[in-house]
Design an enzyme around this catalytic site. Sequence first.
Site, PDB file in Angstrom:
ATOM      1  N   CYS A 222       0.974  -1.157   0.059  1.00 49.22           N
ATOM      2  CA  CYS A 222       0.132  -0.022  -0.138  1.00 49.22           C
ATOM      3  C   CYS A 222       0.990   1.139  -0.054  1.00 49.22           C
ATOM      4  O   CYS A 222       1.688   1.573   0.807  1.00 49.22           O
ATOM      5  CB  CYS A 222      -0.921  -0.126   1.255  1.00 49.22           C
ATOM      6  SG  CYS A 222      -2.126   1.589   1.105  1.00 49.22           S
TER       7      CYS A 222
ATOM      8  N   LYS B 175       2.240  -9.754   0.488  1.00 47.49           N
ATOM      9  CA  LYS B 175       1.618  -9.019  -0.589  1.00 47.49           C
ATOM     10  C   LYS B 175       2.596  -7.829  -0.641  1.00 47.49           C
ATOM     11  O   LYS B 175       2.646  -7.090  -0.018  1.00 47.49           O
ATOM     12  CB  LYS B 175       0.219  -8.548  -0.520  1.00 47.49           C
ATOM     13  CG  LYS B 175      -0.404  -7.964  -1.783  1.00 47.49           C
ATOM     14  CD  LYS B 175      -1.753  -7.583  -1.665  1.00 47.49           C
ATOM     15  CE  LYS B 175      -2.596  -7.301  -3.037  1.00 47.49           C
ATOM     16  NZ  LYS B 175      -2.198  -5.821  -3.407  1.00 47.49           N
TER      17      LYS B 175
END
Length: 341
Positions: free
Chosen positions: A108, A147
């Site tokens: 992110c 991720k």
Amino acid sequence: MSALQHSSKTGFDRVDRAARLSVAPMMDWTDRHCRYLHRLLSGQALLYTEMVTAPALVRGGALHLLDYNPQEHPVALQLGGSDPLELAKAARLGADAGYDEINLNCGCPSDRVQSGTFGAVLMKEPGRVAECVAAMREVVDVEVTVKCRIGVDEQDPNIVLPTFLEQIRAAGCRRVTIHARKAWLQGLSPKENRDIPPLDYDLVHRMKAAFADLHISVNGGISSLDQAREHLEAGLDGVMIGRAAYHQPTDILAAADPLIFGTGQTADPIDVVHKMVPYVDRHLAEGGRLHQITRHMLGLFAGRPGARAWRRALSEGAVHDGAGPEVMLQALENVAPLAEV
């Protein structure tokens, strides 16, 4: 005790298989109501929570963020953080709550995430990520995954990504999802970073060739099951889809079970609406509001006759005091049955 020692009893194979197609963790979108809806469309795909920060769980005691419906399984908890000990405590809370996987967010790019020294900025600190993975694996029996991006800012992904994968693999991570776009931490908004710089799917495929023992999924820009199948047929282990799965959930998830997993039948979104009625009733009985659920249902009929009228009826009707499942059923009258389309 490491998680790998428990693979026979914790269903690693089942979750690995589910990861052939997963719905990406998306802030403000993939809450428990959204995940319940997605599970009705696909019984097989792996679902992810919104990112939950380790400090919120460990220091803030916000355990309500771990709430989910048992029907969501297989479901993964995504954590944000950078302190190994704190992440270990948060991971343990997630595992105790019954999540099938704990995932660490290293992708992110938002300013809020950067200020907490986690998310995509961790691509600059693969050693720290490895420490976090090792600490989490030490205290949970479920799989710990990552991720990540292919790199950030001026990094050369061809150098950075292999090094990153080597270090997390050495720490015991055996499944990773790679967002095939570099993250820019300065100068681009997260929205702009969805399209800039360009995606590099080839690099992700090369990483699979170089790290054959890792279960590698690709994420970023994938908007159809046909695209997902192309990546799988080319050798990747999984595909993660984000915005398309949210805005056109029927297109992505309704046929996923037969087309991606080779099992089950294509779901009918009209049937799904009817199956949501008892769920809505329970939510309202607990003091919830209809729009908290129906906001995730607006795209169910995207591209189908009556889709616009469905969205309008649902958007306008669900916000009224006392609105109940009858709003959904009335809105459904605008949509033609599948056999008539």
